[in-house]
Design an enzyme around this catalytic site. Sequence first.
Site: not given
Ligand code: UDP
Length: 139
Positions: A11, A114
């Site tokens: 990212k 992240n």
């Molecule tokens: N994200 C965020 N705030 C939150 C949860 C997620 O900004 O409270 C962002 C973060 O960059 C995350 C992405 O949205 O990686 C997609 O969320 P997901 O729940 O799918 O998490 P991942 O699968 O990436 O762990």
Amino acid sequence: MGVNTTFTMIKPDAVSAGNAGAIMKIIQEAGFRIVAMKKTKLSSERAGEFYEVHKERPFYADLCSYMSSGAIIPMILEKENAVEDFRKLIGATNPKDAAPGTIRALFAKSIEANAIHGSDSDENAQIEGNFFFSAIERF
Ligand code: UDP
Ligand code: MG
């Protein structure tokens, strides 16, 4: 089990911090083969398309502007049990919850910035890989 594929992207926070090389080293040392890779940038609209599943969530607008704020490095990866093993390698979404030594524990700046994406299912790995790469870009 058996060899399958997952999709990832490094990212904008991790690319701009100069951590892409270190992250790719961890990925390769964990046994993943890079099938496709490029450096590119998403528009806010295209970031919104990628994260369409989250469009009702409160963080969606911020996520789209963050994900279009700089270069990203999308990749298709191959390994036995790729989807599950890669999610383990990157750690929890929130770096505060990510296990020590995981990519997010090492490199993430916040729950939003992240460092890295990892597909959550074989089906989404296919959809997400196809979002970025055509068949002739895979080796
Ligand atoms: N994200 C965020 N705030 C939150 C949860 C997620 O900004 O409270 C962002 C973060 O960059 C995350 C992405 O949205 O990686 C997609 O969320 P997901 O729940 O799918 O998490 P991942 O699968 O990436 O762990
Ligand atoms: Mg997800």
